[in-house]
Design an enzyme around this catalytic site. Sequence first.
Site, PDB file in Angstrom:
ATOM      1  N   GLU A  52       0.838  -1.208   0.000  1.00 60.03           N
ATOM      2  CA  GLU A  52       0.000   0.000   0.000  1.00 60.03           C
ATOM      3  C   GLU A  52       0.871   1.255   0.000  1.00 60.03           C
ATOM      4  OE1 GLU A  52      -3.766   0.262   2.602  1.00 60.03           O
ATOM      5  OE2 GLU A  52      -2.886  -1.668   3.103  1.00 60.03           O
ATOM      6  N   ASP A  77       3.972   1.502  -1.125  1.00 61.28           N
ATOM      7  CA  ASP A  77       4.593   1.631  -2.449  1.00 61.28           C
ATOM      8  C   ASP A  77       3.615   2.221  -3.469  1.00 61.28           C
ATOM      9  OD1 ASP A  77       6.940   0.625  -1.533  1.00 61.28           O
ATOM     10  OD2 ASP A  77       6.689  -1.388  -2.367  1.00 61.28           O
ATOM     11  N   SER A 133      18.955   3.628  -2.468  1.00 58.32           N
ATOM     12  CA  SER A 133      17.753   2.814  -2.473  1.00 58.32           C
ATOM     13  C   SER A 133      17.687   2.161  -3.844  1.00 58.32           C
ATOM     14  CB  SER A 133      16.549   3.653  -2.089  1.00 58.32           C
ATOM     15  OG  SER A 133      15.850   4.068  -3.187  1.00 58.32           O
ATOM     16  N   ILE A 134      16.631   1.458  -4.123  1.00 54.32           N
ATOM     17  CA  ILE A 134      16.641   0.636  -5.319  1.00 54.32           C
ATOM     18  C   ILE A 134      15.256   0.700  -5.967  1.00 54.32           C
ATOM     19  CG2 ILE A 134      16.040  -1.481  -4.092  1.00 54.32           C
ATOM     20  CD1 ILE A 134      18.241  -2.899  -5.595  1.00 54.32           C
ATOM     21  N   GLU A 158      19.866 -12.153  -6.080  1.00 54.97           N
ATOM     22  CA  GLU A 158      19.963 -12.474  -4.652  1.00 54.97           C
ATOM     23  C   GLU A 158      18.603 -12.277  -4.008  1.00 54.97           C
ATOM     24  OE1 GLU A 158      22.781  -9.642  -3.090  1.00 54.97           O
ATOM     25  OE2 GLU A 158      24.163  -9.996  -4.748  1.00 54.97           O
ATOM     26  N   LYS A 193      15.949 -10.631  -1.676  1.00 54.81           N
ATOM     27  CA  LYS A 193      15.871  -9.307  -1.058  1.00 54.81           C
ATOM     28  C   LYS A 193      15.401  -9.511   0.369  1.00 54.81           C
ATOM     29  CE  LYS A 193      14.341  -4.593  -1.837  1.00 54.81           C
ATOM     30  NZ  LYS A 193      13.961  -4.271  -0.475  1.00 54.81           N
ATOM     31  N   ASP A 250      14.172  -8.888   4.041  1.00 52.79           N
ATOM     32  CA  ASP A 250      13.290  -7.873   4.592  1.00 52.79           C
ATOM     33  C   ASP A 250      13.705  -7.585   6.029  1.00 52.79           C
ATOM     34  OD1 ASP A 250      11.286  -6.084   4.701  1.00 52.79           O
ATOM     35  OD2 ASP A 250       9.649  -7.529   4.726  1.00 52.79           O
ATOM     36  N   ARG A 257      21.400   2.199   7.805  1.00 51.75           N
ATOM     37  CA  ARG A 257      21.420   2.924   6.544  1.00 51.75           C
ATOM     38  C   ARG A 257      20.972   4.372   6.734  1.00 51.75           C
ATOM     39  NH1 ARG A 257      17.066   1.743   2.470  1.00 51.75           N
ATOM     40  NH2 ARG A 257      17.366   3.223   0.783  1.00 51.75           N
ATOM     41  N   GLU A 302      22.192  -6.954   5.590  1.00 51.13           N
ATOM     42  CA  GLU A 302      20.866  -6.788   6.155  1.00 51.13           C
ATOM     43  C   GLU A 302      20.793  -7.557   7.473  1.00 51.13           C
ATOM     44  OE1 GLU A 302      18.985  -4.955   4.033  1.00 51.13           O
ATOM     45  OE2 GLU A 302      16.906  -5.285   4.621  1.00 51.13           O
ATOM     46  N   TYR A 318      25.823  -8.601   1.829  1.00 52.61           N
ATOM     47  CA  TYR A 318      25.559  -8.666   0.390  1.00 52.61           C
ATOM     48  C   TYR A 318      26.323  -7.639  -0.450  1.00 52.61           C
ATOM     49  CZ  TYR A 318      22.074  -5.089   1.597  1.00 52.61           C
ATOM     50  OH  TYR A 318      21.448  -3.985   2.090  1.00 52.61           O
ATOM     51  N   LYS A 340      21.211  -7.753 -10.035  1.00 55.23           N
ATOM     52  CA  LYS A 340      22.306  -6.795 -10.222  1.00 55.23           C
ATOM     53  C   LYS A 340      23.117  -7.175 -11.457  1.00 55.23           C
ATOM     54  CE  LYS A 340      22.662  -6.609  -5.185  1.00 55.23           C
ATOM     55  NZ  LYS A 340      23.431  -6.933  -3.970  1.00 55.23           N
ATOM     56  N   LYS A 386       9.985  -7.361  -6.867  1.00 58.31           N
ATOM     57  CA  LYS A 386       9.245  -7.605  -5.621  1.00 58.31           C
ATOM     58  C   LYS A 386       8.214  -8.736  -5.779  1.00 58.31           C
ATOM     59  CE  LYS A 386       9.346  -4.842  -2.412  1.00 58.31           C
ATOM     60  NZ  LYS A 386       9.284  -3.420  -2.153  1.00 58.31           N
ATOM     61  N   CYS A 421     -12.538 -21.639  31.353  1.00 54.96           N
ATOM     62  CA  CYS A 421     -11.681 -22.211  30.316  1.00 54.96           C
ATOM     63  C   CYS A 421     -12.540 -22.985  29.320  1.00 54.96           C
ATOM     64  CB  CYS A 421     -10.651 -23.139  30.953  1.00 54.96           C
ATOM     65  SG  CYS A 421      -9.741 -24.112  29.738  1.00 54.96           S
ATOM     66  N   CYS A 463     -11.472 -27.019  29.826  1.00 53.33           N
ATOM     67  CA  CYS A 463     -11.729 -27.800  31.045  1.00 53.33           C
ATOM     68  C   CYS A 463     -12.793 -27.157  31.927  1.00 53.33           C
ATOM     69  CB  CYS A 463     -10.437 -28.019  31.826  1.00 53.33           C
ATOM     70  SG  CYS A 463      -9.809 -26.529  32.608  1.00 53.33           S
ATOM     71  N   CYS A 505      -6.126 -20.020  32.058  1.00 54.43           N
ATOM     72  CA  CYS A 505      -6.829 -21.112  32.718  1.00 54.43           C
ATOM     73  C   CYS A 505      -5.946 -21.519  33.891  1.00 54.43           C
ATOM     74  CB  CYS A 505      -6.989 -22.272  31.731  1.00 54.43           C
ATOM     75  SG  CYS A 505      -7.298 -23.849  32.530  1.00 54.43           S
ATOM     76  N   CYS A 549      -5.292 -29.061  33.063  1.00 52.95           N
ATOM     77  CA  CYS A 549      -6.195 -28.863  31.922  1.00 52.95           C
ATOM     78  C   CYS A 549      -5.656 -29.632  30.717  1.00 52.95           C
ATOM     79  CB  CYS A 549      -6.290 -27.369  31.614  1.00 52.95           C
ATOM     80  SG  CYS A 549      -7.093 -27.006  30.037  1.00 52.95           S
TER      81      CYS A 549
HETATM   82  S1  IVH Z   1      21.999  -4.229  -2.735  1.00 52.64           S
HETATM   83  C1  IVH Z   1      21.678  -0.550  -5.010  1.00 52.64           C
HETATM   84  N1  IVH Z   1      21.152  -6.592  -2.052  1.00 52.64           N
HETATM   85  O1  IVH Z   1      17.019  -3.395  -0.194  1.00 52.64           O
HETATM   86  C2  IVH Z   1      21.743  -1.835  -4.377  1.00 52.64           C
HETATM   87  N2  IVH Z   1      20.027  -4.703  -1.132  1.00 52.64           N
HETATM   88  O2  IVH Z   1      18.609  -1.449  -1.548  1.00 52.64           O
HETATM   89  C3  IVH Z   1      22.065  -1.659  -2.973  1.00 52.64           C
HETATM   90  N3  IVH Z   1      18.241  -5.292   0.439  1.00 52.64           N
HETATM   91  O3  IVH Z   1      17.181  -1.379   2.251  1.00 52.64           O
HETATM   92  C4  IVH Z   1      21.548  -2.693  -2.120  1.00 52.64           C
HETATM   93  N4  IVH Z   1      18.463  -7.457   0.275  1.00 52.64           N
HETATM   94  O4  IVH Z   1      18.959  -3.195   2.610  1.00 52.64           O
HETATM   95  C5  IVH Z   1      20.963  -5.274  -1.903  1.00 52.64           C
HETATM   96  N5  IVH Z   1      20.544  -8.756  -1.519  1.00 52.64           N
HETATM   97  C6  IVH Z   1      20.372  -7.444  -1.371  1.00 52.64           C
HETATM   98  C7  IVH Z   1      19.385  -6.902  -0.523  1.00 52.64           C
HETATM   99  C8  IVH Z   1      19.246  -5.520  -0.434  1.00 52.64           C
HETATM  100  C9  IVH Z   1      17.798  -6.484   0.854  1.00 52.64           C
HETATM  101  C10 IVH Z   1      17.661  -4.007   0.861  1.00 52.64           C
HETATM  102  C11 IVH Z   1      18.644  -2.994   1.300  1.00 52.64           C
HETATM  103  C12 IVH Z   1      17.899  -1.698   1.114  1.00 52.64           C
HETATM  104  C13 IVH Z   1      16.951  -2.021   0.052  1.00 52.64           C
HETATM  105  C14 IVH Z   1      17.273  -1.273  -1.195  1.00 52.64           C
END
Ligand code: IVH
Length: 679
Positions: free
Chosen positions: A39, A41, A87-88, A119, A121, A123, A142, A182, A234, A299, A323, A417, A420, A435, A440
């Site tokens: 939401e 995003d 950011s990405i 790779e 991503k 969270d 970060r 991460e 990473y 990448k 994503k 309960c 029991c 309980c 129980c």
């Molecule tokens: S590379 C420009 N690799 O995604 C690329 N980021 O980057 C720089 N994240 O909050 C980041 N897994 O922490 C990269 N395998 C991964 C990642 C990763 C998670 C997170 C990173 C940042 C967000 C955007």
Amino acid sequence: MPSDDANAVKHRIFELRNALHRHNHLYYIKDNPEISDAEYDRMLEELRTLEIQHPDLASPDSPTARVGASPVQDGLETVRRDIPMLSINNAFSEQDIIEFDNRVKRFLKTDDPITYIAEPKFDGIAVELVYENGGLTLGTTRGDGVTGEVITQNIKTIRTVPLRLQESTDTSVPAYIAVRGEVIMPHDGFERLNEYRLENGESLFANARNAAAGSLRQLDPGITASRPLKLFAYGIGRFSDADQVATQHEILQLLEQLGFNVNGLVRYDLGISEVIDFYKQLTEKRSSLPYDIDGMVVKVDRLSLQEELGTTSRSPRWAIAYKFAAVQETTTVVAIEVQVGRTGALTPVAHLAPVNIGGVTVSRATLHNEDEVARKDVRTGDTVLVQRAGDVIPEVVKVIESRRTGDEISFRMPAACPVCGSTTGRIETEKVTRCMNAGCPAQVRERLKHFAAKGAFDIEGLGDKLMTQLLEKGLIHSYADIFTLQREDLENLDRMGPKSAENLLSAIKNSKTISFGAFLYALGIRHVGEHMAKVLASAYPDIDRLFNVEEDELSRIDGIGPVAAASIRQFFVNPENREIIQALLQNGVTVVYPSQTENTAVKSPLAGKSFVLTGSLEHFTRSAAKERIEAAGGRVTGSVSTKTDFVVAGENPGSKLDKARNLGVTVLDEAAFMQLMAS
Ligand code: IVH
């Protein structure tokens, strides 16, 4: 004169900015979001589109102008870094990925296929760790990309963070390297943390990411130390020996050699269609992973090409985040039922109209406790937003109030309960209604399930359904009875053939030798989670010393607070509990004390060796095999490198086996592995 349309756009931009600022604050500062990432995003994307269409309405403090997160928790020091953590950009479809590939080729003015690395991503929380001459000197979050919060002391408490870089024949320790990665909280740890907070009347973390963030950005590193955090490395920032690496996959290999935890799900040498195939595989794997990932990062592998592609103000042109579809869905609450846990805690559970969330059908979601039901005001008949992540129990995020008809029924905790019929009660300082009857049947069953579960005796196959049958048939009454079960007892149970009876008996037999920590955890002492059980186990030479232990002696141990100390003392002075322990030992349970493993570790051929497990083994679960290796002084790592001593390959091994063969690492089948342990 501005038209109505222009006014409407202006209004919408204003509205979106305000909402995004608020949700940013809830997410990053409060670690307590109200809406899903998807939401968020969507709103951000809408705002970005409007600002592009109406450049006159752009503003430097718009949420779209940020590189990343909002930094700075009151009280944490900040520091500026010279190479920002960017950011990405996001991709949500195959089409987006193909466009990304085309953009890359256009920019590089080439028609040749580009080689990518993909790779997971993760969270969690992005961090940067600076090592000078091999020693960790600075850890930061970060933050907004350029300015990070200093969390060096907190970072140092995470076990997967090397305090010193590892030296090896392949790599010398660099003078300066900034390692990026991460910090995540695995599902089991997250669940246990929330369970513990529930018991202690503390507010719950909404998800593992928030729990990781809240744990990391602490003024007191002691709190961070008590949280089950993990680092996946990473990438790198500033690096004094940058000429040593030419590709992202070499960076990952380097990080692994330097002693970092690098994720094993990485794939390299991919063309764009292989990237898309791997995304599909990862989507399927997602729910079985023990931690949250929210997509895949793609990448351009070659660093010289990355450099040529460069970055925009926000994000690099050489990477994209592909994503996953949202793991939240709406459905209706059919009923709210109350379950009784192992400590008697009554947990309200929402029964839902079945709904598919990210490939899994969900029909129940936890509501945690009475206060949480009240806070979210969940009623029978409500339309709700439900989320699931990996193996974690799905939960109700919020009620969609606009869908209310007025016929919804509010929830009330029952006075008796539901299992029991005994009276229930709530201690004022706790949020939990319990309980009060220790006998129980629901409590007994849940205690037994905990005893046999992962982290405790870890008896594969002895789960909910089987335990219920064993209890109902009167085949077991207490822990110790598990170890006297006979083939005849099992063969007459539902859905139990001779083969599965055999397997269960051998799993029970294998579980009898148990580490002191796992044994203490299995006993289900209130306030003693897996971590604290390990702390206790390393503080005392054997269980006899715990029988008469005093509270203040316990409180002096790092990591044990007064509440836990009182509970441990109470448990061990209780004669019934002493009998339970005696009965276990009489029935053949052997507790392995840390001092013993130290001795055996020296002699064992596994000592000091590094192992990678792949495929499924017949005689052990993954975690049991890991425990056995560690008990003998070996190490288990996630991915194969030249430094791996053995790869143990079971049924249906993964790509790790191929990698082992490519690198010439010794591969053991299960029989050879068992022989090695026995020698
Ligand atoms: S590379 C420009 N690799 O995604 C690329 N980021 O980057 C720089 N994240 O909050 C980041 N897994 O922490 C990269 N395998 C991964 C990642 C990763 C998670 C997170 C990173 C940042 C967000 C955007």
